[in-house]
Design an enzyme around this catalytic site. Sequence first.
Site, PDB file in Angstrom:
ATOM      1  CD  GLU A   1      -3.046  -0.756  -0.002  1.00 25.48           C
ATOM      2  OE1 GLU A   1      -3.101   0.396  -0.456  1.00 25.48           O
ATOM      3  OE2 GLU A   1      -3.758  -1.681  -0.423  1.00 25.48           O
TER       4      GLU A   1
ATOM      5  CB  ILE B   1      10.464  -4.312   3.028  1.00 26.78           C
ATOM      6  CG1 ILE B   1      11.625  -4.205   4.008  1.00 26.78           C
ATOM      7  CG2 ILE B   1      10.897  -5.155   1.826  1.00 26.78           C
ATOM      8  CD1 ILE B   1      12.082  -5.542   4.547  1.00 26.78           C
TER       9      ILE B   1
ATOM     10  N   GLY C   1      12.909  -1.723  -2.675  1.00 26.05           N
ATOM     11  CA  GLY C   1      13.684  -2.184  -1.538  1.00 26.05           C
ATOM     12  C   GLY C   1      13.133  -1.762  -0.194  1.00 26.05           C
ATOM     13  CG  LEU C   2      15.866  -1.576   3.070  1.00 26.40           C
ATOM     14  CD1 LEU C   2      16.293  -0.491   4.056  1.00 26.40           C
ATOM     15  CD2 LEU C   2      16.497  -2.913   3.465  1.00 26.40           C
TER      16      LEU C   2
ATOM     17  CB  CYS D   1       2.022  -0.530   4.975  1.00 23.00           C
ATOM     18  SG  CYS D   1       3.668  -0.062   4.432  1.00 23.00           S
TER      19      CYS D   1
END
Length: 313
Positions: free
Chosen positions: A137, A203, A215-216, A233
Site C-alpha cells: 500500500e 519494505i 527495496g527498504l 501500508c
Amino acid sequence: MTLTVTHCVASIPTYPICKHQHKPPRSLSRRILSRSNRVSNVNIPQSTSLTFEPRNECECFNLYEQQVPYGQAWAWQKSIVNEKKTLIQRNEDCSDSLFVLQHHPVYTLGTASSEQFLNFDIKDSPFDIYRTERGGEVTYHGPGQIVMYPIMNLRNHKMDLHWYLRSLEEVIIRALSKVFCIKASRLKGLTGVWHGNQKLAAIGIRVSQWITYHGLSLNVTTDLTPFRSIVPCGLLDYQVGSVRGLLKEFQSSANCKRARLPDPDDGQLLDITCKSLIKEFSEVFQVRINYETISRLELLERKPVNHLEEETN
C-alpha cells in the site's frame, strides 16, 4: 523493541499520478556524486561476531547525503534491471547493485494500492504521488529516511522471495541492534521490522526474472508528520516511529551504552546508520561492496529505459 518493514509489490507506472511532478536536473549524477565522493569509500567497522568470505560482487552507489528525486532513482533502477536481464540472456556474469539515498518528500503506491488509505484529495496532494510496480500500500519517503534499493540477481543467492524478504529484515535488525542497541524484531504475519507497535521501516519489492528492485526505507531522523496524511501500508492499528525518536526515549536508560556517540546530531545519526546498513547488507547477502563512481551513473542517464517485463518467478 521492534522494527518495521512493509512488503510491497506491484506494476510499472509510466507517470506520477499527481500534478506536482518535478523533472530532475540534467546530469544529476554528476552533481550528486561530486558531493558524495567523500563518503563513498567509508571505512565500515568490521563485525567482531561474524566473519565471512564474500561470494559475489555488489556495486554500490552511496548517495545517502543527497535527496534524489524519486523519478530519477526509479529510472536508474529500471535501467540497471534491463542491463542485468540482457547480461543473463547472453549467459554473461550478472552481479548485484545497491543504491543508498534519501528522497525529496513523496508518496508512493503499489499497483494494487487503494486510494482509501489517502487522507486527502488525490488531486490536491501535498507531495508528488507515484504509483509503482512494487507491492503493498501507500508509504511516504522524505529527508531523514535512508532508502536502500538492492538490485539483486537471486540466481547468485537463493531463488526464494520469502528468504529475500527475511534477509532484508535481517539487515535492518542487525544494524539497529549492533549500533544503537535497539532490539528490533519481526511481527508474525507482517513483512517488516518493528519496535512494539511502531513501524520504523518499510519494505517494498518487485522481482522480474529473479532480478529484484525497489527495496527498504528506514526512518532515521525523518519528520513523521507526512505519515499522518496516509494509512501507512494500510495498517490502521500501528504507529510509525524513527531511530531518532527511540533514542530520545532511551536517553534516561542505563541499559545500553552507546560509547561512540551517546547523543549524535542528525547528520552523525544518518552517517552511522548508513554505514551500519551497508555493512550488515554485505554480511547478510555475503557480497563484497564496490563503491561506484560518477561515470557509471552518467552512462545510465544516457541509456534509454524500456518498459520492464511483467514479474516472473
